[in-house]
Motif scaffolding. Structure first.
Motif, short mmCIF file in Angstrom:
data_model
loop_
_atom_site.label_atom_id
_atom_site.label_comp_id
_atom_site.label_asym_id
_atom_site.label_seq_id
_atom_site.Cartn_x
_atom_site.Cartn_y
_atom_site.Cartn_z
N SER A 1 51.22 84.30 93.51
CA SER A 1 51.30 84.59 95.09
C SER A 1 51.86 85.97 95.21
O SER A 1 52.31 86.26 96.17
CB SER A 1 52.51 83.64 95.54
N VAL A 2 52.16 86.72 94.16
CA VAL A 2 52.73 88.08 94.29
C VAL A 2 51.41 88.94 94.17
O VAL A 2 50.79 89.08 93.07
CB VAL A 2 53.64 88.40 93.33
N ALA A 3 51.24 89.95 95.18
CA ALA A 3 49.98 90.93 95.09
C ALA A 3 50.28 91.93 94.11
O ALA A 3 51.42 92.24 93.70
CB ALA A 3 49.84 91.51 96.57
N ALA A 4 49.20 92.41 93.74
CA ALA A 4 49.38 93.53 92.85
C ALA A 4 49.91 94.89 93.49
O ALA A 4 49.91 94.92 94.71
CB ALA A 4 48.10 94.09 92.34
N ASN A 5 50.68 95.65 92.56
CA ASN A 5 51.28 96.72 93.29
C ASN A 5 50.11 97.82 93.62
O ASN A 5 49.05 98.28 92.90
CB ASN A 5 51.81 97.57 92.02
N PRO A 6 50.24 98.21 94.95
CA PRO A 6 49.13 99.01 95.39
C PRO A 6 49.05 100.40 94.97
O PRO A 6 47.87 101.16 94.83
CB PRO A 6 49.46 99.32 97.00
N TYR A 7 50.10 100.87 94.18
CA TYR A 7 49.99 102.24 93.72
C TYR A 7 50.86 102.07 92.27
O TYR A 7 52.10 102.83 92.17
CB TYR A 7 50.81 103.28 94.60
N PRO A 8 50.34 101.57 91.30
CA PRO A 8 50.99 101.62 90.07
C PRO A 8 51.28 102.91 89.45
O PRO A 8 50.61 103.89 89.52
CB PRO A 8 50.00 100.75 89.28
N GLY A 9 52.72 103.10 89.01
CA GLY A 9 52.85 104.41 88.34
C GLY A 9 53.39 105.33 89.48
O GLY A 9 54.45 106.11 88.93
N TRP A 10 53.52 105.16 90.63
CA TRP A 10 54.03 106.11 91.50
C TRP A 10 55.73 105.73 91.70
O TRP A 10 56.02 104.33 91.63
CB TRP A 10 53.75 105.79 93.18
N LYS A 11 56.43 106.50 91.84
CA LYS A 11 57.98 106.53 91.70
C LYS A 11 58.52 106.95 93.28
O LYS A 11 57.86 108.14 93.73
CB LYS A 11 58.61 106.93 90.63
N PRO A 12 59.56 106.38 93.82
CA PRO A 12 60.35 106.93 94.89
C PRO A 12 60.72 108.48 94.60
O PRO A 12 61.29 108.59 93.72
CB PRO A 12 61.49 106.03 95.07
N GLY A 13 60.23 109.39 95.78
CA GLY A 13 60.47 110.80 95.66
C GLY A 13 59.52 111.70 95.38
O GLY A 13 59.45 112.70 95.79
N GLN A 14 58.49 110.97 94.59
CA GLN A 14 57.30 111.65 94.41
C GLN A 14 56.33 111.61 95.75
O GLN A 14 56.18 110.88 96.44
CB GLN A 14 56.62 110.78 93.27
N ARG A 15 55.73 113.23 95.91
CA ARG A 15 55.10 113.22 97.00
C ARG A 15 53.43 113.67 96.60
O ARG A 15 52.70 113.78 97.69
CB ARG A 15 55.44 114.58 97.73
N SER A 16 53.12 113.23 95.53
CA SER A 16 51.86 113.27 95.05
C SER A 16 51.48 111.92 94.00
O SER A 16 52.25 111.38 93.81
CB SER A 16 51.39 114.54 94.36
N TYR A 17 50.34 111.69 94.04
CA TYR A 17 49.75 110.55 93.32
C TYR A 17 48.47 110.81 92.77
O TYR A 17 47.68 110.97 93.73
CB TYR A 17 49.85 108.95 94.29
N GLN A 18 48.37 110.50 91.55
CA GLN A 18 46.87 110.69 90.90
C GLN A 18 46.45 112.18 91.48
O GLN A 18 44.94 112.26 91.77
CB GLN A 18 46.13 109.73 91.12
#
Length: 441
Positions: free
Chosen positions: A217-234
Motif C-alpha cells: 500500500s506504499v507507493a514507490a519513491n518517485p525520485y530514488p536517490g534524491w536528497k533534501p537540499g539538492q537542486r539537481s537530479y540525474q
C-alpha cells in the motif's frame, strides 16, 4: 468486557456525579443496563475523563471521584522476548493490571506497544531500523512505514494479544507511529539536540523502485536517490514541483501506517475507538512553502517538515472515519494568544490549506488540530493534556483544559499523567480533577 458490556458502561458513565459516593449503586446501575441499547457515538450528554499512564492501585479511588477511563501500556519488547517466544509471566502481569481497572469500573484504553519493538527485531531484520539521508540508522521505534516484514511481525504480535487477552476488553486502542506513539516520523537521531534535520526515507525499501520488501500500500519513491537540499537530479534541474511530489509521497507513506493499523484492528473484529495522536501544531502551509523554496534544505523551517508533521495534509490521508478519533495531545501546552485558547463558532471559516497569519499567531495548537480534523470529516475528537514536560501546570490548568475540550467539541480529556494527581503538581490534584469533572458530567 464484551462490546455490549462496554457500550452499556459508556451509557452509564454519564451518571458519575450523581452516584460518586455510592459505589454499590454504580455497580448496580452498570449491571442493570448491560443489555440496554447504547446511545450513538455522537451523543454529547457526557464527557470521558481519565489519565495517561494510569496507576492500578488508585483505580477504585479515581473511579469514585468521577474518572471513567484508565490507560494502560503493553510492551512488545517485554512480551515477545524472542521471535515467536512469549513471556507468560509478563502476560499475567498485564492481565492483573487490566483486571484491576475493570473491577474498579473503569473503561480501559490501551497502547499495545507496537512502537516499542524488541531488540531481536532490529538484530534479525536490519530493515526494521529507519535510515536518514546521511545513511545513519535509528532504532528508537520500528520502521512500520517502509518495511513489510516489520508490519507482518507486528500483526502477528497483535494477533497473539487478541487471542490471549481479547481486544474487545479495551474501550480504545491507540494507533501508534513514533516512539511517543504520535503521528510523525522518528523525533530522535544523531545530534538531534543540535538542531539537525533528518528525513527517514533512505533505507533499502524506501529507495527501491521495486515493491519487494515494501508494504504493497506504499507507493514507490518517485525520485530514488534524491536528497533534501539538492537542486539537481540525474543531471537535470530538480524543480519545486518535484520537491512537492517527493514530500507528498513521504507524507502519504507515513499516513499509510495509520491506515494499515486501523485496517488490521478492524479485520480482527475490533469495534472500539481507534485513537490517532496528533502532537502540537505541526508546520503551517507557509512554513512548508519556505522549505520548498530551499528544496527542503536543513533550516529552522524544515525540521517539522522532516518529521512529516504536516497535519493539514496527513489527517486528510486517513481513509476511515468510523470509530476513529483524532486526538490533539496538546491541551494546555501554553500556545495561543491568549494562552490555551479554545475554539470559536467561526473557526469553520478558516481554510486549513491557506490560514491567515493571525491564525498562525493566535490559535492554540489544539484549536488548529481540531479545525483540521473537522475539515476532513472527523466527527469524533478526544484530547490529552500536554504534560509538565511541555508546559508547566498551574492552579486552574484543569479548568482551562476542560474549556478547550468543550469549546472544540472533544469527547473527553485524558490527563497527563496519573502520577501528577498525587505528587503535588500545581493545579493537578485528584481533588482538582474531581471538581472539574463534576462541572461537566
Amino acid at each position: 468486557m464484551n462490546p455490549a458490556r462496554r457500550d452499556a458502561v459508556r451509557r452509564a458513565v454519564g451518571q458519575t456525579a450523581r452516584y460518586r459516593k455510592h459505589i454499590g449503586i454504580i455497580a448496580a446501575v452498570l449491571l442493570a443496563v448491560a443489555c440496554v441499547r447504547a446511545p450513538q457515538d455522537d451523543d454529547r450528554s457526557t464527557y470521558y475523563f481519565g489519565t495517561l499512564q494510569s496507576l492500578p492501585d488508585k483505580a477504585r479511588t479515581e473511579r469514585s471521584m468521577g474518572l471513567q477511563v484508565a490507560e494502560m501500556q503493553i510492551s512488545w519488547d517485554e512480551y515477545e522476548i524472542r521471535e515467536g517466544e512469549y513471556s507468560a509471566r509478563y502476560l499475567e502481569g498485564v492481565k492483573r493490571e487490566l483486571s484491576r481497572f475493570q473491577k474498579a469500573g473503569l473503561l480501559v484504553e490501551v497502547n499495545l506497544g507496537l512502537n516499542r519493538a524488541p531488540d531481536w527485531l532490529y538484530e534479525t531484520y536490519p530493515e526494521a531500523a529507519y535510515m536518514n539521508q546521511h545513511g545513519e540508522r535509528i532504532a528508537e521505534t520500528p520502521n512500520m512505514v517502509f518495511s513489510q516484514t516489520v508490519r507482518e511481525k507486528a500483526q502477528r504480535y497483535v494477533d497473539r494479544l487478541d487471542q490471549v487477552i481479547g481486544l474487545e476488553n479495551f474501550w480504545a486502542v491507540r494507533v501508534v507511529v513514533s516512539a511517543s506513539g504520535e503521528f510523525t516520523y522518528p523525533t530522535g537521531g544523531p545530534d538531534r539536540a543540535s538542531g539537525n534535520t533528518y528525513y527517514w526515507a533512505y533505507d533499502r525499501n524506501a529507495q527501491s523502485r521495486t515493491p519487494a520488501g515494501r508494504p504493497p500500500s506504499v507507493a514507490a519513491n518517485p525520485y530514488p536517490g534524491w536528497k533534501p537540499g539538492q537542486r539537481s537530479y540525474q543531471g537535470k534541474a530538480f524543480t519545486e514541483a518535484q520537491v512537492r511530489r517527493w514530500h507528498d509521497w513521504y507524507l502519504r507513506a507515513l499516513s499509510d501506517v495509520v491506515n494499515w493499523q486501523i485496517r488490521h484492528y478492524k479485520s480482527l473484529g475490533y469495534n472500539g475507538f481507534l485513537k490517532v495522536l496528533v502532537p502540537g501544531t505541526g508546520y503551517y502551509p507557509r512554513r512548508f512553502e519556505r522549505a520548498v523554496d530551499q528544496h527542503l534544505r536543513a533550516t529552522a523551517d524544515s525540521r517539522l517538515v522532516a518529521l512529516g508533521a504536516g497535519f493539514y495534509n496527513t489527517l486528510g490521508y486517513i481513509r476511515d472515519r468510523r470509530n476513529v478519533q483524532i486526538v490533539p495531545t496538546s491541551l494546555v501546552d501554553g500556545t495561543g494568544k491568549p494562552k490555551n485558547n479554545g475554539c470559536s463558532s467561526d473557526d469553520h471559516r478558516v481554510n486549513v490549506l491557506a490560514p491567515s497569519p493571525q491564525v498562525q499567531a493566535d490559535w492554540s495548537s489544539m484549536r488548529w488540530i481540531s479545525r483540521i480534523a473537522r475539515r476532513y470529516g472527523f466527527t469524533q475528537l478526544n484530547g490529552e493534556s500536554a504534560g509538565i514536560h511541555v508546559s508547566p501546570y498551574y492552579p486552574g490548568v484543569m479548568a482551562d483544559a476542560a474549556h478547550q475540550m468543550k469549546s472544540c467539541g472533544l469527547r473527553g480529556l485524558m490527563w497527563a499523567f496519573g502520577k501528577n494527581l498525587y505528587d503535588g503538581t500545581p493545579g493537578s490534584s485528584l481533588a482538582d480533577y474531581a471538581t472539574v469533572i463534576s462541572r461537566y458530567n
